[in-house]
Motif scaffolding. Sequence first.
Motif, PDB file in Angstrom:
ATOM      1  N   MET A 285       3.250  -7.014   9.149  1.00 23.78           N
ATOM      2  CA  MET A 285       4.566  -6.411   9.005  1.00 23.78           C
ATOM      3  C   MET A 285       5.511  -7.313   8.199  1.00 23.78           C
ATOM      4  O   MET A 285       6.296  -6.841   7.369  1.00 23.78           O
ATOM      5  N   GLY A 286       5.424  -8.622   8.453  1.00 25.22           N
ATOM      6  CA  GLY A 286       6.258  -9.574   7.701  1.00 25.22           C
ATOM      7  C   GLY A 286       5.913  -9.543   6.216  1.00 25.22           C
ATOM      8  O   GLY A 286       6.798  -9.544   5.356  1.00 25.22           O
ATOM      9  N   LEU A 287       4.609  -9.475   5.944  1.00 23.93           N
ATOM     10  CA  LEU A 287       4.166  -9.395   4.547  1.00 23.93           C
ATOM     11  C   LEU A 287       4.649  -8.082   3.924  1.00 23.93           C
ATOM     12  O   LEU A 287       5.107  -8.045   2.770  1.00 23.93           O
ATOM     13  N   ALA A 288       4.594  -7.008   4.714  1.00 28.35           N
ATOM     14  CA  ALA A 288       5.077  -5.705   4.237  1.00 28.35           C
ATOM     15  C   ALA A 288       6.573  -5.789   3.920  1.00 28.35           C
ATOM     16  O   ALA A 288       7.024  -5.326   2.870  1.00 28.35           O
ATOM     17  N   GLU A 289       7.340  -6.415   4.815  1.00 27.55           N
ATOM     18  CA  GLU A 289       8.797  -6.464   4.602  1.00 27.55           C
ATOM     19  C   GLU A 289       9.151  -7.246   3.340  1.00 27.55           C
ATOM     20  O   GLU A 289       9.979  -6.817   2.542  1.00 27.55           O
ATOM     21  N   ILE A 290       8.503  -8.398   3.162  1.00 30.06           N
ATOM     22  CA  ILE A 290       8.869  -9.241   2.024  1.00 30.06           C
ATOM     23  C   ILE A 290       8.361  -8.628   0.710  1.00 30.06           C
ATOM     24  O   ILE A 290       8.898  -8.882  -0.363  1.00 30.06           O
TER      25      ILE A 290
END
Length: 433
Positions: free
Chosen positions: A348-353
């Motif tokens: 999810m963090g990778l998706a957000e960034i």
Amino acid sequence: MSREAAHSPAGATPARHPRGLYVLFATEMWERFSFYTMLALFTLYLQDKAEGFGWTAAQATTLRANYLGAVFFSPIVGGWLADRFLGYRRAVMIGGVFFIAGHLLLAFPTIGIVYAALVCLVIGNGLFKPNVSTIVGNLYPKGSHLRDRGYNIFYMGINLGATVGPIVVEFVHRYYGFHPSFAVAAVGMAISVLTVIVFRKDIEPGDRRKGHEDVEDASPPTAIDAVPAGRRIVALVVIYLISVVFWMLFFQNGSTLTYFANDNTDWQFSGIISNAIEPFFVIAFSLPLVWLWKKLDEKGLEPSTTTKIAMGMFLMAFAYFVMYFAGKAGGDTGKVSPWWLVSCYALMGLAEITLSPMALSLVSKVAPAKVRGLMMGLWFVATGLGGKLTQIGVYWTEWKHSTFFAVLGGMSLATAFLLVLVLKPLKRAMPGV
Ligand code: GLN
């Protein structure tokens, strides 16, 4: 000094970021510290029988969904008020005072006061969030290559605050309970406002009113200038509609993912601290991703902004498919290893960034100058709509956990494919971005 350098004539690119960027980094870090601290505590607080109000998960999820809808809708009003009447710095200051009041009121154990607190937080975010973001951009001269990187650094400040807040209150809550934890959020917000007061000189250069000198773009016309304004706006609105689904899944952090961390994860912590994991990964992945895009760019292989947004949606789908298996692994009611949650949050963090800063840069490049402020406000409204749709969490206790997560993953996957389908016309409406 660097500030003068940043305000050298238009077109000249200063070598260093203006001091104001670091002041706004600290301001936004402390503000998001308090914002996400509150969100990490809120649903568990409403459900708590001893200190809170003993609400059901569905009731808590619904109030939080309504709060998220309102708190990201108000920036469109706050942005307009600052443009027209208040100026950006004053709007940020006033918003900050409402924020402090809201967090302090949450430290009182009465439901009427909780609603009053939420109203204060909605007004606070409306005045604070869009205008602090606008000042960041205003600190850079037109055409500066440093502006995008400035926003990247600023985005790391947001997530540093969002990481530290839930970790601190995990322990404050453990030893002192919910109400002192909300007071911790108020202290963070007070530090944010003090930063604006003490270092006001550094951010003053960004405090001009838009609509005067910023509207006429003196830089040479690019491919995008040839596309009619209407088509560009439609393209942006399509991206916003897609991002609504993204934010709906993002804001499960604080509701259903927090319930899973609290009740179905085999560790020594409460669900509060789990809210820190996703923003931690945003920070961890920020620089490697910037490096990767740069390397690909050198080979002429960097994906377009819209393709990156589609990649973000696919990654989000995978995050929820991990949780589908986590639910299954625990037989939907038992406890599982925390690594399931950590893996989900890493994706999810990778998706957000991958997605979120791209959308910000799209607005600044694609929106016709006359409606740029409005289109930035609408971007936050899309975030708010996603927040409102977190109400899907009322099914958390009705469906199996694995089914719930599979449905969310499926939604993200469907949206990602939809975006892939319209990629071509979108690229035609936004050439070169
Ligand atoms: N993490 C972001 C923030 O709190 C989410 C909002 C957004 O950028 N749309 O600033």
